[in-house]
Design a protein around this motif. Structure first.
Motif, PDB file in Angstrom:
ATOM      1  N   SER A   1       0.835  -1.202   0.000  1.00 24.63           N
ATOM      2  CA  SER A   1       0.000   0.000   0.000  1.00 24.63           C
ATOM      3  C   SER A   1       0.867   1.248   0.000  1.00 24.63           C
ATOM      4  O   SER A   1       0.570   2.231  -0.690  1.00 24.63           O
ATOM      5  CB  SER A   1      -0.907   0.013   1.234  1.00 24.63           C
ATOM      6  OG  SER A   1      -1.847  -1.028   1.211  1.00 24.63           O
ATOM      7  N   GLY A   2       1.954   1.204   0.787  1.00 19.63           N
ATOM      8  CA  GLY A   2       2.852   2.346   0.858  1.00 19.63           C
ATOM      9  C   GLY A   2       3.485   2.667  -0.484  1.00 19.63           C
ATOM     10  O   GLY A   2       3.711   3.838  -0.818  1.00 19.63           O
ATOM     11  N   LEU A   3       3.759   1.628  -1.272  1.00 17.76           N
ATOM     12  CA  LEU A   3       4.287   1.839  -2.620  1.00 17.76           C
ATOM     13  C   LEU A   3       3.304   2.651  -3.453  1.00 17.76           C
ATOM     14  O   LEU A   3       3.688   3.606  -4.153  1.00 17.76           O
ATOM     15  CB  LEU A   3       4.570   0.494  -3.285  1.00 17.76           C
ATOM     16  CG  LEU A   3       4.953   0.537  -4.776  1.00 17.76           C
ATOM     17  CD1 LEU A   3       6.257   1.302  -4.977  1.00 17.76           C
ATOM     18  CD2 LEU A   3       5.063  -0.880  -5.346  1.00 17.76           C
ATOM     19  N   TYR A   4       2.032   2.304  -3.371  1.00 21.36           N
ATOM     20  CA  TYR A   4       1.023   3.032  -4.142  1.00 21.36           C
ATOM     21  C   TYR A   4       0.797   4.440  -3.593  1.00 21.36           C
ATOM     22  O   TYR A   4       0.488   5.365  -4.355  1.00 21.36           O
ATOM     23  CB  TYR A   4      -0.284   2.250  -4.189  1.00 21.36           C
ATOM     24  CG  TYR A   4      -0.331   1.261  -5.326  1.00 21.36           C
ATOM     25  CD1 TYR A   4      -0.317   1.704  -6.645  1.00 21.36           C
ATOM     26  CD2 TYR A   4      -0.366  -0.105  -5.101  1.00 21.36           C
ATOM     27  CE1 TYR A   4      -0.338   0.822  -7.706  1.00 21.36           C
ATOM     28  CE2 TYR A   4      -0.392  -1.011  -6.148  1.00 21.36           C
ATOM     29  CZ  TYR A   4      -0.378  -0.541  -7.450  1.00 21.36           C
ATOM     30  OH  TYR A   4      -0.396  -1.417  -8.509  1.00 21.36           O
TER      31      TYR A   4
ATOM     32  N   ARG B   1      -4.642   7.493 -13.601  1.00 18.03           N
ATOM     33  CA  ARG B   1      -5.622   7.392 -12.520  1.00 18.03           C
ATOM     34  C   ARG B   1      -7.003   7.085 -13.100  1.00 18.03           C
ATOM     35  O   ARG B   1      -7.418   7.677 -14.099  1.00 18.03           O
ATOM     36  CB  ARG B   1      -5.685   8.695 -11.723  1.00 18.03           C
ATOM     37  CG  ARG B   1      -4.403   9.048 -10.976  1.00 18.03           C
ATOM     38  CD  ARG B   1      -4.524  10.427 -10.326  1.00 18.03           C
ATOM     39  NE  ARG B   1      -5.593  10.444  -9.349  1.00 18.03           N
ATOM     40  CZ  ARG B   1      -5.426  10.206  -8.045  1.00 18.03           C
ATOM     41  NH1 ARG B   1      -4.211   9.941  -7.577  1.00 18.03           N
ATOM     42  NH2 ARG B   1      -6.438  10.234  -7.218  1.00 18.03           N
ATOM     43  N   LEU B   2      -7.728   6.170 -12.443  1.00 20.62           N
ATOM     44  CA  LEU B   2      -9.093   5.846 -12.884  1.00 20.62           C
ATOM     45  C   LEU B   2     -10.093   6.911 -12.449  1.00 20.62           C
ATOM     46  O   LEU B   2     -11.213   6.960 -12.961  1.00 20.62           O
ATOM     47  CB  LEU B   2      -9.505   4.474 -12.332  1.00 20.62           C
ATOM     48  CG  LEU B   2      -8.726   3.279 -12.888  1.00 20.62           C
ATOM     49  CD1 LEU B   2      -9.156   1.993 -12.197  1.00 20.62           C
ATOM     50  CD2 LEU B   2      -8.923   3.153 -14.395  1.00 20.62           C
TER      51      LEU B   2
ATOM     52  N   TYR C   1      -8.707   3.243  -3.034  1.00 20.96           N
ATOM     53  CA  TYR C   1      -7.262   3.434  -3.017  1.00 20.96           C
ATOM     54  C   TYR C   1      -6.623   2.311  -2.212  1.00 20.96           C
ATOM     55  O   TYR C   1      -7.301   1.598  -1.470  1.00 20.96           O
ATOM     56  CB  TYR C   1      -6.869   4.811  -2.478  1.00 20.96           C
ATOM     57  CG  TYR C   1      -7.479   5.199  -1.148  1.00 20.96           C
ATOM     58  CD1 TYR C   1      -6.944   4.739   0.058  1.00 20.96           C
ATOM     59  CD2 TYR C   1      -8.578   6.057  -1.084  1.00 20.96           C
ATOM     60  CE1 TYR C   1      -7.485   5.123   1.275  1.00 20.96           C
ATOM     61  CE2 TYR C   1      -9.128   6.438   0.120  1.00 20.96           C
ATOM     62  CZ  TYR C   1      -8.573   5.976   1.302  1.00 20.96           C
ATOM     63  OH  TYR C   1      -9.113   6.349   2.506  1.00 20.96           O
ATOM     64  N   SER C   2      -5.324   2.170  -2.343  1.00 24.68           N
ATOM     65  CA  SER C   2      -4.614   0.962  -1.921  1.00 24.68           C
ATOM     66  C   SER C   2      -4.891   0.531  -0.491  1.00 24.68           C
ATOM     67  O   SER C   2      -5.359  -0.593  -0.254  1.00 24.68           O
ATOM     68  CB  SER C   2      -3.104   1.156  -2.122  1.00 24.68           C
ATOM     69  OG  SER C   2      -2.642   2.278  -1.372  1.00 24.68           O
ATOM     70  N   PHE C   3      -4.615   1.379   0.487  1.00 32.77           N
ATOM     71  CA  PHE C   3      -4.744   0.919   1.872  1.00 32.77           C
ATOM     72  C   PHE C   3      -6.181   0.923   2.368  1.00 32.77           C
ATOM     73  O   PHE C   3      -6.451   0.566   3.509  1.00 32.77           O
ATOM     74  CB  PHE C   3      -3.820   1.713   2.818  1.00 32.77           C
ATOM     75  CG  PHE C   3      -4.105   3.185   2.919  1.00 32.77           C
ATOM     76  CD1 PHE C   3      -5.033   3.668   3.837  1.00 32.77           C
ATOM     77  CD2 PHE C   3      -3.427   4.085   2.121  1.00 32.77           C
ATOM     78  CE1 PHE C   3      -5.277   5.033   3.951  1.00 32.77           C
ATOM     79  CE2 PHE C   3      -3.653   5.446   2.220  1.00 32.77           C
ATOM     80  CZ  PHE C   3      -4.586   5.920   3.140  1.00 32.77           C
TER      81      PHE C   3
ATOM     82  N   VAL D   1      -4.824  -5.469  -2.532  1.00 34.35           N
ATOM     83  CA  VAL D   1      -4.376  -4.075  -2.537  1.00 34.35           C
ATOM     84  C   VAL D   1      -4.338  -3.544  -3.965  1.00 34.35           C
ATOM     85  O   VAL D   1      -4.805  -2.431  -4.246  1.00 34.35           O
ATOM     86  CB  VAL D   1      -2.995  -3.947  -1.865  1.00 34.35           C
ATOM     87  CG1 VAL D   1      -2.410  -2.551  -2.094  1.00 34.35           C
ATOM     88  CG2 VAL D   1      -3.100  -4.237  -0.372  1.00 34.35           C
ATOM     89  N   ASP D   2      -3.801  -4.339  -4.889  1.00 38.25           N
ATOM     90  CA  ASP D   2      -3.701  -3.913  -6.273  1.00 38.25           C
ATOM     91  C   ASP D   2      -5.075  -3.655  -6.882  1.00 38.25           C
ATOM     92  O   ASP D   2      -5.242  -2.746  -7.703  1.00 38.25           O
ATOM     93  CB  ASP D   2      -2.953  -4.967  -7.095  1.00 38.25           C
ATOM     94  CG  ASP D   2      -2.225  -4.374  -8.290  1.00 38.25           C
ATOM     95  OD1 ASP D   2      -1.109  -3.860  -8.102  1.00 38.25           O
ATOM     96  OD2 ASP D   2      -2.791  -4.417  -9.403  1.00 38.25           O
ATOM     97  N   ASP D   3      -6.062  -4.447  -6.487  1.00 42.24           N
ATOM     98  CA  ASP D   3      -7.416  -4.290  -7.023  1.00 42.24           C
ATOM     99  C   ASP D   3      -8.077  -2.998  -6.571  1.00 42.24           C
ATOM    100  O   ASP D   3      -9.112  -2.604  -7.116  1.00 42.24           O
ATOM    101  CB  ASP D   3      -8.293  -5.478  -6.605  1.00 42.24           C
ATOM    102  CG  ASP D   3      -7.863  -6.773  -7.262  1.00 42.24           C
ATOM    103  OD1 ASP D   3      -7.073  -6.724  -8.222  1.00 42.24           O
ATOM    104  OD2 ASP D   3      -8.300  -7.843  -6.791  1.00 42.24           O
ATOM    105  N   HIS D   4      -7.522  -2.365  -5.541  1.00 44.14           N
ATOM    106  CA  HIS D   4      -8.088  -1.116  -5.035  1.00 44.14           C
ATOM    107  C   HIS D   4      -7.172   0.082  -5.281  1.00 44.14           C
ATOM    108  O   HIS D   4      -7.451   1.182  -4.795  1.00 44.14           O
ATOM    109  CB  HIS D   4      -8.357  -1.236  -3.528  1.00 44.14           C
ATOM    110  CG  HIS D   4      -9.483  -2.152  -3.181  1.00 44.14           C
ATOM    111  ND1 HIS D   4      -9.332  -3.519  -3.149  1.00 44.14           N
ATOM    112  CD2 HIS D   4     -10.782  -1.903  -2.844  1.00 44.14           C
ATOM    113  CE1 HIS D   4     -10.495  -4.079  -2.810  1.00 44.14           C
ATOM    114  NE2 HIS D   4     -11.382  -3.130  -2.637  1.00 44.14           N
ATOM    115  N   CYS D   5      -6.092  -0.112  -6.041  1.00 50.50           N
ATOM    116  CA  CYS D   5      -5.052   0.919  -6.139  1.00 50.50           C
ATOM    117  C   CYS D   5      -5.497   2.160  -6.890  1.00 50.50           C
ATOM    118  O   CYS D   5      -4.964   3.246  -6.669  1.00 50.50           O
ATOM    119  CB  CYS D   5      -3.792   0.337  -6.763  1.00 50.50           C
ATOM    120  SG  CYS D   5      -3.944  -0.027  -8.537  1.00 50.50           S
TER     121      CYS D   5
END
Length: 258
Positions: free
Chosen positions: A24-27, A40-41, A139-141, A185-189
């Motif tokens: 999550s921190g990466l994103y 960005r979506l 978003y990720s987290f 996490v990726d599915d919500h990034c």
């Protein structure tokens, strides 16, 4: 048996949590890169106006869920653990691969039907599942931002069933649940990034899941986190395409349903 002085059971419990915050921190870091706004979506303005919960509240909610997750995991390992301390021997690679696939199918099946029921049942949606949908712009987290009861039913119990039915060892579980965490996490990034292998290999990705978070997709795309098979089998799949957004960027746009 464990790695160093730490048992596989403890690693299987805590490594996926560490992976959650690290990935999550990466994103979060990528979100601060202005050059990536074209991927960005949703626009930054949409994220600021449509999400009705603060990021601090999301962090607290996820941490609370992870406390329950740790408690259930440690209890499960204590119940099924081998008191000899020797630990289970790892099976051949082919068996591990089959266990991975089995666990993925079990988790998808459990989460599809539980998730869908939480949308069908008005009481459960209003009082439990709607908490996750306060993140209209995911978003990720925020991936595991749920009501604690939902987190227990969908994620924790679903994970326990995947582990038990597949027959994987605690050591294999370290890698399986870390992978499942990365995928969630990726599915919500919220970023449709070129070269993202997860988004390329899986139809169940951030664009697919973004459809579900919008009002028009609330009754579609229930599958998570790996495949879309149940949506397609049971008629709840909403096809989509990635299109250029007016004003810049991209968006996940639903195709017309028959």
């Amino acid at each position: 048996m464990g790695i160093g002085a730490v048992s596989d059971e403890l690693l299987g419990t805590f490594v996926p949590i560490a992976v959650y915050w690290l990935y999550s921190g990466l994103y979060v870091a990528l979100d601060g890169v202005g050059r990536l706004d074209g991927y960005r979506l949703h626009t930054r303005e949409e994220a600021a106006t449509k999400n009705v919960v603060s990021r601090a509240a999301v962090v607290r909610g996820v941490l609370l869920q992870q406390v329950f997750q740790v408690a259930v995991s440690l209890t499960l390992f204590a119940v099924i653990g081998d008191e000899s301390g020797i630990g289970q021997k790892q099976p051949p690679a082919l068996i591990i691969a089959l266990q991975f696939i089995t666990a993925m199918v079990i988790m998808d099946t459990w989460q599809y039907f539980m998730h869908r029921y939480m949308h069908i049942n008005k009481f459960l949606y209003k009082h439990i599942h709607s908490k996750h949908h306060t993140l209209v712009v995911p978003y990720s987290f925020g991936a595991l931002y749920n009501h604690p009861l939902e987190g227990l039913i969908l994620d924790t119990i679903g994970g326990a069933l995947s582990f038990l039915v597949s027959g994987m060892t605690p050591r294999t579980a370290i890698f399986f649940f870390s992978f499942a965490t990365i995928k969630t996490v990726d599915d919500h990034c919220g970023l449709w990034l070129p070269g993202n292998i997860l988004q390329a290999l899986f139809n169940n990705n951030c664009a697919y899941h973004d459809i579900h978070h919008q009002l028009y997709g609330n009754k579609y795309n229930f599958s998570q986190p790996f495949f879309v098979m149940w949506d397609k089998i049971l008629g709840t799949y909403m096809p989509y395409s990635i299109e250029q957004r007016k004003g810049g960027g991209v968006e996940s746009r639903p195709a017309k349903l028959d």
